[in-house]
Design an enzyme around this catalytic site. Sequence first.
Site, PDB file in Angstrom:
ATOM      1  N   TYR A 153       0.749  -1.114  -0.014  1.00 45.91           N
ATOM      2  CA  TYR A 153      -0.128   0.006   0.030  1.00 45.91           C
ATOM      3  C   TYR A 153       1.041   1.134  -0.165  1.00 45.91           C
ATOM      4  O   TYR A 153       0.609   2.175  -0.772  1.00 45.91           O
ATOM      5  CB  TYR A 153      -1.057   0.049   1.164  1.00 45.91           C
ATOM      6  CG  TYR A 153      -1.891   1.069   1.356  1.00 45.91           C
ATOM      7  CD1 TYR A 153      -2.869   0.930   0.582  1.00 45.91           C
ATOM      8  CD2 TYR A 153      -1.772   2.142   2.035  1.00 45.91           C
ATOM      9  CE1 TYR A 153      -3.872   1.966   0.535  1.00 45.91           C
ATOM     10  CE2 TYR A 153      -2.628   3.277   1.823  1.00 45.91           C
ATOM     11  CZ  TYR A 153      -3.819   3.120   1.503  1.00 45.91           C
ATOM     12  OH  TYR A 153      -4.653   4.239   1.434  1.00 45.91           O
ATOM     13  N   LYS A 157       1.119   4.204  -2.928  1.00 42.22           N
ATOM     14  CA  LYS A 157       0.947   5.645  -2.745  1.00 42.22           C
ATOM     15  C   LYS A 157       2.284   6.419  -2.904  1.00 42.22           C
ATOM     16  O   LYS A 157       1.969   7.602  -3.504  1.00 42.22           O
ATOM     17  CB  LYS A 157       0.443   5.729  -1.413  1.00 42.22           C
ATOM     18  CG  LYS A 157      -0.952   5.168  -1.105  1.00 42.22           C
ATOM     19  CD  LYS A 157      -2.027   5.369  -2.277  1.00 42.22           C
ATOM     20  CE  LYS A 157      -3.378   5.057  -1.767  1.00 42.22           C
ATOM     21  NZ  LYS A 157      -4.283   5.421  -2.770  1.00 42.22           N
TER      22      LYS A 157
HETATM   23  P1  NAI Z   1     -13.850   3.150   0.084  1.00 38.85           P
HETATM   24  O1  NAI Z   1     -13.217   1.876   0.217  1.00 38.85           O
HETATM   25  O2  NAI Z   1     -14.622   3.825   1.367  1.00 38.85           O
HETATM   26  O3  NAI Z   1     -14.004   3.794  -1.398  1.00 38.85           O
HETATM   27  C1  NAI Z   1     -13.231   3.323  -2.526  1.00 38.85           C
HETATM   28  C2  NAI Z   1     -14.431   3.223  -3.671  1.00 38.85           C
HETATM   29  O4  NAI Z   1     -13.527   2.789  -4.754  1.00 38.85           O
HETATM   30  C3  NAI Z   1     -15.285   2.040  -3.617  1.00 38.85           C
HETATM   31  O5  NAI Z   1     -16.592   2.647  -3.855  1.00 38.85           O
HETATM   32  C4  NAI Z   1     -14.974   0.879  -4.372  1.00 38.85           C
HETATM   33  O6  NAI Z   1     -16.251   0.304  -4.987  1.00 38.85           O
HETATM   34  C5  NAI Z   1     -14.155   1.582  -5.427  1.00 38.85           C
HETATM   35  N1  NAI Z   1     -13.170   0.774  -6.324  1.00 38.85           N
HETATM   36  C6  NAI Z   1     -12.269   0.030  -5.679  1.00 38.85           C
HETATM   37  N2  NAI Z   1     -11.568  -0.674  -6.857  1.00 38.85           N
HETATM   38  C7  NAI Z   1     -12.183   0.058  -7.855  1.00 38.85           C
HETATM   39  C8  NAI Z   1     -11.695  -0.296  -9.123  1.00 38.85           C
HETATM   40  N3  NAI Z   1     -10.725  -1.241  -9.471  1.00 38.85           N
HETATM   41  N4  NAI Z   1     -12.465   0.346 -10.176  1.00 38.85           N
HETATM   42  C9  NAI Z   1     -13.307   1.321  -9.882  1.00 38.85           C
HETATM   43  N5  NAI Z   1     -13.683   1.551  -8.678  1.00 38.85           N
HETATM   44  C10 NAI Z   1     -13.090   0.865  -7.612  1.00 38.85           C
HETATM   45  O7  NAI Z   1     -12.227   3.998   0.375  1.00 38.85           O
HETATM   46  P2  NAI Z   1     -12.044   5.492   0.835  1.00 38.85           P
HETATM   47  O8  NAI Z   1     -11.570   5.294   2.246  1.00 38.85           O
HETATM   48  O9  NAI Z   1     -12.969   6.453   0.564  1.00 38.85           O
HETATM   49  O10 NAI Z   1     -10.382   5.668   0.047  1.00 38.85           O
HETATM   50  C11 NAI Z   1     -10.534   6.280  -1.116  1.00 38.85           C
HETATM   51  C12 NAI Z   1      -8.918   6.621  -1.330  1.00 38.85           C
HETATM   52  O11 NAI Z   1      -8.558   7.189  -0.662  1.00 38.85           O
HETATM   53  C13 NAI Z   1      -8.333   5.373  -1.717  1.00 38.85           C
HETATM   54  O12 NAI Z   1      -7.261   5.570  -2.924  1.00 38.85           O
HETATM   55  C14 NAI Z   1      -7.568   5.195  -0.474  1.00 38.85           C
HETATM   56  O13 NAI Z   1      -6.129   4.384  -0.497  1.00 38.85           O
HETATM   57  C15 NAI Z   1      -7.218   6.623  -0.046  1.00 38.85           C
HETATM   58  N6  NAI Z   1      -6.933   6.877   1.304  1.00 38.85           N
HETATM   59  C16 NAI Z   1      -7.858   6.576   2.342  1.00 38.85           C
HETATM   60  C17 NAI Z   1      -7.404   6.873   3.554  1.00 38.85           C
HETATM   61  C18 NAI Z   1      -8.546   6.344   4.597  1.00 38.85           C
HETATM   62  O14 NAI Z   1      -8.209   6.361   5.918  1.00 38.85           O
HETATM   63  N7  NAI Z   1      -9.618   6.223   4.311  1.00 38.85           N
HETATM   64  C19 NAI Z   1      -6.207   7.555   3.829  1.00 38.85           C
HETATM   65  C20 NAI Z   1      -5.472   7.952   3.120  1.00 38.85           C
HETATM   66  C21 NAI Z   1      -5.647   7.531   1.813  1.00 38.85           C
END
Ligand code: NAI
Length: 249
Positions: A153, A157
Amino acid sequence: MQRLQGRVAVITGAGSGIGLATARRFAEEGAHVVCVDLDEPSGSSAAAEVGGLFVKADVTSESDVIRMYQTAFDTYGSVDIAFNNAGISPPDDDSILETGLDAWRRVQEVNLTSVYLCCKYAIPYMQRQGKGSIINTASFVAVMGSATSQISYTASKGGVLAMSRELGVQFAREGIRVNALCPGPVNTPLLRELFAKDPERAQRRLVHIPVGRFAEASEIAAAVAFLASDDASFITGSEFLVDGGISGA
Ligand code: NAI
């Protein structure tokens, strides 16, 4: 505020968490929002809520990425903002001694290769317009590593961060801004699933956050809306930390 009035914004991972909160915020600020997600129920419900368009797409598929921008352009006539945000957290122990090659490759594919594809196919639209804003979701771990040992991960990033810097510099003279968004831990399904498996990990994380809590997705969305808007006209190639002070502690 209507800073994004009439702009066309394509958001990947718009069905949940940070993507969903940003879809709401962009719509409030006047944008036409194209909600992209692999998951049809959540993606289409997000689009319905914000009065936007749902495109079911897998961001690791080149043809899907081409199609999602083409659909945005055909429907609304431009591609002004690309929020490349879809990502996954590895399902199992992600320490270097435990992570297998298949799991490593999957995380790079979804978190890093997808951003390469989304930038590659958004930029030509923006070049034709002479203007555009791309925001790629990295993470605070790209800047400072992780106390919770997540090698695939963190590496993915780090790649997003480096790519955003490179593109920000490369396309600055063409009016295209590219920034890496680096959130701290955010209260979303991704984080909740991770911590449900390992509650001690949540406590370890919390201790390191100066503001003493996880972010709400709407707080991240506010930063994305700023980066997408002309208020950020002199910001490109940056690592934009929204991390409750973690990286400064
Ligand atoms: P989440 O799991 O709530 O939402 C992610 C969304 O991406 C989901 O709706 C999922 O269906 C979609 N998705 C996954 N794989 C996909 C694909 N191959 N094609 C199209 N859609 C796809 O995640 P969250 O927490 O909102 O994370 C969003 C971004 O933020 C990610 O890149 C994550 O790594 C990053 N991030 C999150 C943090 C956290 O603490 N939640 C902290 C830092 C970064």
